[in-house]
Design an enzyme around this catalytic site. Structure first.
Site, PDB file in Angstrom:
ATOM      1  N   SER A 106     171.770  41.596  10.716  1.00 16.14           N
ATOM      2  CA  SER A 106     171.344  40.483  12.154  1.00 16.14           C
ATOM      3  C   SER A 106     171.129  40.905  12.720  1.00 16.14           C
ATOM      4  CB  SER A 106     172.220  39.086  11.529  1.00 16.14           C
ATOM      5  OG  SER A 106     171.098  38.786  12.841  1.00 16.14           O
TER       6      SER A 106
ATOM      7  N   THR B 183     170.937  32.338   9.291  1.00 17.65           N
ATOM      8  CA  THR B 183     169.225  32.325   8.983  1.00 17.65           C
ATOM      9  C   THR B 183     169.458  32.442   7.588  1.00 17.65           C
ATOM     10  OG1 THR B 183     168.232  34.646   9.148  1.00 17.65           O
ATOM     11  CG2 THR B 183     170.690  34.418   9.158  1.00 17.65           C
TER      12      THR B 183
ATOM     13  N   LYS C  12     168.969  28.333   6.940  1.00 18.59           N
ATOM     14  CA  LYS C  12     167.768  27.022   7.358  1.00 18.59           C
ATOM     15  C   LYS C  12     167.520  25.553   6.733  1.00 18.59           C
ATOM     16  CE  LYS C  12     165.788  31.171   9.588  1.00 18.59           C
ATOM     17  NZ  LYS C  12     164.233  31.356  10.402  1.00 18.59           N
TER      18      LYS C  12
ATOM     19  N   ASN D 225     167.004  27.259  12.903  1.00 16.75           N
ATOM     20  CA  ASN D 225     167.327  28.517  13.327  1.00 16.75           C
ATOM     21  C   ASN D 225     167.902  28.257  14.523  1.00 16.75           C
ATOM     22  OD1 ASN D 225     165.786  28.173  15.241  1.00 16.75           O
ATOM     23  ND2 ASN D 225     165.159  30.123  15.578  1.00 16.75           N
TER      24      ASN D 225
ATOM     25  N   GLY E 268     150.077  34.861   4.171  1.00 16.11           N
ATOM     26  CA  GLY E 268     151.219  33.745   3.597  1.00 16.11           C
ATOM     27  C   GLY E 268     151.335  31.977   4.264  1.00 16.11           C
ATOM     28  N   ASN E 269     152.701  31.692   3.008  1.00 12.07           N
ATOM     29  CA  ASN E 269     152.800  30.360   3.546  1.00 12.07           C
ATOM     30  C   ASN E 269     154.639  30.320   3.145  1.00 12.07           C
ATOM     31  OD1 ASN E 269     151.119  30.649   0.417  1.00 12.07           O
ATOM     32  ND2 ASN E 269     152.859  29.839   0.000  1.00 12.07           N
TER      33      ASN E 269
ATOM     34  N   ALA F 114     158.526  31.415   7.876  1.00 10.79           N
ATOM     35  CA  ALA F 114     157.289  32.239   9.494  1.00 10.79           C
ATOM     36  C   ALA F 114     155.905  30.551   9.441  1.00 10.79           C
ATOM     37  CB  ALA F 114     156.738  33.581   9.267  1.00 10.79           C
TER      38      ALA F 114
ATOM     39  N   LEU G 123     154.282  39.879  12.686  1.00 11.69           N
ATOM     40  CA  LEU G 123     155.030  39.228  12.800  1.00 11.69           C
ATOM     41  C   LEU G 123     156.185  40.856  12.082  1.00 11.69           C
ATOM     42  CD1 LEU G 123     155.247  35.212  11.614  1.00 11.69           C
ATOM     43  CD2 LEU G 123     154.557  36.497  13.369  1.00 11.69           C
TER      44      LEU G 123
ATOM     45  N   TYR H 255     157.980  43.787  12.737  1.00  8.43           N
ATOM     46  CA  TYR H 255     158.948  44.323  13.770  1.00  8.43           C
ATOM     47  C   TYR H 255     159.672  45.556  13.595  1.00  8.43           C
ATOM     48  CZ  TYR H 255     163.390  41.471  12.484  1.00  8.43           C
ATOM     49  OH  TYR H 255     163.709  40.855  11.847  1.00  8.43           O
TER      50      TYR H 255
HETATM   51  P1  NAP Z   1     158.728  33.622   2.871  1.00  7.07           P
HETATM   52  O1  NAP Z   1     160.157  32.436   3.726  1.00  7.07           O
HETATM   53  O2  NAP Z   1     159.339  34.799   2.093  1.00  7.07           O
HETATM   54  O3  NAP Z   1     157.951  34.358   3.071  1.00  7.07           O
HETATM   55  C1  NAP Z   1     156.856  34.731   2.575  1.00  7.07           C
HETATM   56  C2  NAP Z   1     155.126  34.495   2.608  1.00  7.07           C
HETATM   57  O4  NAP Z   1     155.050  36.011   1.885  1.00  7.07           O
HETATM   58  C3  NAP Z   1     155.393  34.349   1.191  1.00  7.07           C
HETATM   59  O5  NAP Z   1     154.250  32.900   0.931  1.00  7.07           O
HETATM   60  C4  NAP Z   1     154.923  34.540  -0.315  1.00  7.07           C
HETATM   61  O6  NAP Z   1     153.809  34.293  -1.205  1.00  7.07           O
HETATM   62  C5  NAP Z   1     154.224  35.957   1.052  1.00  7.07           C
HETATM   63  N1  NAP Z   1     154.282  37.603  -0.194  1.00  7.07           N
HETATM   64  C6  NAP Z   1     155.386  38.326  -0.482  1.00  7.07           C
HETATM   65  N2  NAP Z   1     154.539  39.438  -0.545  1.00  7.07           N
HETATM   66  C7  NAP Z   1     153.389  39.027  -1.073  1.00  7.07           C
HETATM   67  C8  NAP Z   1     152.253  39.839  -1.838  1.00  7.07           C
HETATM   68  N3  NAP Z   1     152.886  41.318  -2.107  1.00  7.07           N
HETATM   69  N4  NAP Z   1     151.260  39.265  -1.911  1.00  7.07           N
HETATM   70  C9  NAP Z   1     150.898  38.252  -1.649  1.00  7.07           C
HETATM   71  N5  NAP Z   1     152.019  37.798  -0.352  1.00  7.07           N
HETATM   72  C10 NAP Z   1     152.569  37.705   0.028  1.00  7.07           C
HETATM   73  O7  NAP Z   1     159.632  34.557   4.692  1.00  7.07           O
HETATM   74  P2  NAP Z   1     159.254  34.711   5.944  1.00  7.07           P
HETATM   75  O8  NAP Z   1     160.987  34.625   6.216  1.00  7.07           O
HETATM   76  O9  NAP Z   1     158.246  33.574   6.164  1.00  7.07           O
HETATM   77  O10 NAP Z   1     159.521  36.061   6.578  1.00  7.07           O
HETATM   78  C11 NAP Z   1     157.697  37.092   6.300  1.00  7.07           C
HETATM   79  C12 NAP Z   1     157.747  37.957   6.797  1.00  7.07           C
HETATM   80  O11 NAP Z   1     157.987  37.783   8.582  1.00  7.07           O
HETATM   81  C13 NAP Z   1     158.489  39.103   6.854  1.00  7.07           C
HETATM   82  O12 NAP Z   1     158.279  39.667   7.452  1.00  7.07           O
HETATM   83  C14 NAP Z   1     159.754  38.652   8.309  1.00  7.07           C
HETATM   84  O13 NAP Z   1     160.612  39.928   8.495  1.00  7.07           O
HETATM   85  C15 NAP Z   1     158.570  38.326   9.515  1.00  7.07           C
HETATM   86  N6  NAP Z   1     159.065  37.312  10.444  1.00  7.07           N
HETATM   87  C16 NAP Z   1     159.666  38.243  11.756  1.00  7.07           C
HETATM   88  C17 NAP Z   1     159.725  36.944  12.997  1.00  7.07           C
HETATM   89  C18 NAP Z   1     160.016  37.788  13.548  1.00  7.07           C
HETATM   90  O14 NAP Z   1     161.005  36.796  14.851  1.00  7.07           O
HETATM   91  N7  NAP Z   1     159.272  38.663  13.646  1.00  7.07           N
HETATM   92  C19 NAP Z   1     160.676  35.903  11.835  1.00  7.07           C
HETATM   93  C20 NAP Z   1     160.411  35.473  11.108  1.00  7.07           C
HETATM   94  C21 NAP Z   1     159.371  36.254  10.067  1.00  7.07           C
HETATM   95  P3  NAP Z   1     154.652  33.657  -2.075  1.00  7.07           P
HETATM   96  O15 NAP Z   1     155.056  31.859  -1.724  1.00  7.07           O
HETATM   97  O16 NAP Z   1     153.082  33.718  -3.029  1.00  7.07           O
HETATM   98  O17 NAP Z   1     156.054  33.857  -3.250  1.00  7.07           O
END
Ligand code: NAP
Length: 297
Positions: free
Chosen positions: A26, A73, A77, A98, A137-138, A141, A235, A237
């Site tokens: 983290s 986290t 969550k 969060n 993505g769904n 985030a 999103l 980093y």
């Molecule tokens: P999550 O809940 O696992 O969601 C990831 C999404 O991406 C899901 O919809 C997944 O599809 C899709 N996905 C993953 N691999 C894929 C691929 N190869 N092709 C197509 N779709 C794909 O994760 P999350 O928590 O939302 O986080 C997602 C990203 O955002 C991470 O990289 C994280 O580091 C970043 N993030 C950044 C911040 C920030 O503060 N900057 C905050 C939160 C998240 P399925 O549903 O079909 O599996």
């Protein structure tokens, strides 16, 4: 011990922290303890590894030992929600908490990812009511992004995913919410239709995250479909910039660092009732991330 000087901790030190599993990677302790040192307050921010079966016992323990507030986290969550006495509307809409703080009634939970996501956009002069957003993505985030874009007053939010059942469930989950007024869901095959009208594209997938630096959620041909005025927001980093943001230049691009900093700043502000030193938090994260990058290269 990083930024926490153990000599600073005494019998009067108030505790903040983060629960998750695993928690060792983290970035929150780095950012929050740098801010705490800068403010000179008698507070420490500690990572607590909490395995899923131990969540209720851990929260009761945090109550018992007088912790003032904590971040939540992965994987807690959603699971934390029934353990709280009240939850903000934004956290209810997103379906995830969060940030938690102590009240007389018990723990209050909210979600600062929406504020974090919106912070860099609020610096962009744009007529959001004219902008259609394409969200790649769904997952978790994407939910904060949908709520944020609705709050901005965007014309439409089009969420793109690869799994019809998950997309349908995503759409359904927003139907009773005022925080997703103009939402539609689409498969990746629809992108050639969606991208030419996009004013903002947000990548919420992990595609392109270190160590997969050369990957991108969009092909160069798909990027070429975007108007030159489109804003591209990733999103992720690490790395900075991602392949997606390199491809999108010279369009305006935003990476995920500021969202990370600002969701933390919003939480710290709640806990300490004073403005967070955002510049110090950003610098601490950049410093930490540059060392991480060096150690894996
Ligand atoms: P999550 O809940 O696992 O969601 C990831 C999404 O991406 C899901 O919809 C997944 O599809 C899709 N996905 C993953 N691999 C894929 C691929 N190869 N092709 C197509 N779709 C794909 O994760 P999350 O928590 O939302 O986080 C997602 C990203 O955002 C991470 O990289 C994280 O580091 C970043 N993030 C950044 C911040 C920030 O503060 N900057 C905050 C939160 C998240 P399925 O549903 O079909 O599996």
């Amino acid at each position: 011990m990083g930024h926490v000087e153990s000599s600073r901790i005494s019998g009067t030190t108030q505790l903040l922290g983060v629960i998750g599993y695993p928690i060792a990677h983290s970035l929150s302790p780095v950012m929050h303890n740098a801010a705490i040192a800068q403010l000179g307050v008698d507070v420490a921010y500690v990572p607590f590894p909490v395995a899923p079966p131990d969540l209720a016992a851990a929260v009761a323990g945090l109550t018992a030992i007088g912790v003032q507030g904590f971040n939540v986290t992965i994987p807690h969550k959603q699971a934390i929600m029934p353990l709280l006495s009240d939850i903000s509307n934004v956290a209810k809409a997103i379906g995830a908490v969060n940030t938690v703080w102590r009240t007389e009634q018990g723990w209050y939970g909210t979600n600062t990812d929406v504020a974090g996501f919106l912070a860099p956009l609020s610096a962009v002069p744009a007529d959001w009511s004219q902008k259609t957003v394409v969200v790649l993505g769904n997952g978790g985030a994407a939910r904060a992004v949908v709520a944020g874009c609705t709050q901005l007053g965007c014309a439409a939010v089009q969420v793109v995913g690869r799994d019809t059942a998950k997309l349908q469930a995503f759409w359904q989950s927003w139907q009773q919410s005022p925080l997703a007024v103009h939402l539609s869901v689409h498969l990746w095959d629809d992108l050639p239709k969606l991208l030419p009208n996009a004013g903002l594209v947000v990548n919420t997938t992990p595609i392109g995250m270190h160590p997969h630096d050369q990957e991108s959620p969009l092909t160069s041909a798909q990027i070429d479909l975007l108007p030159s005025s489109a804003i591209v927001y990733d999103l992720i980093y690490t790395p900075r910039p991602t392949r997606l943001l390199q491809q999108a230049a010279p369009r305006l691009t935003l990476d995920g660092l500021e969202m990370l900093v600002q969701q933390g700043a919003a939480a710290l502000q709640q806990w300490l009732h004073q403005p967070a030193p955002v510049d110090v938090m950003r610098a601490a994260l950049l410093h930490h991330l540059s060392h991480l990058q060096e150690s894996v290269e």
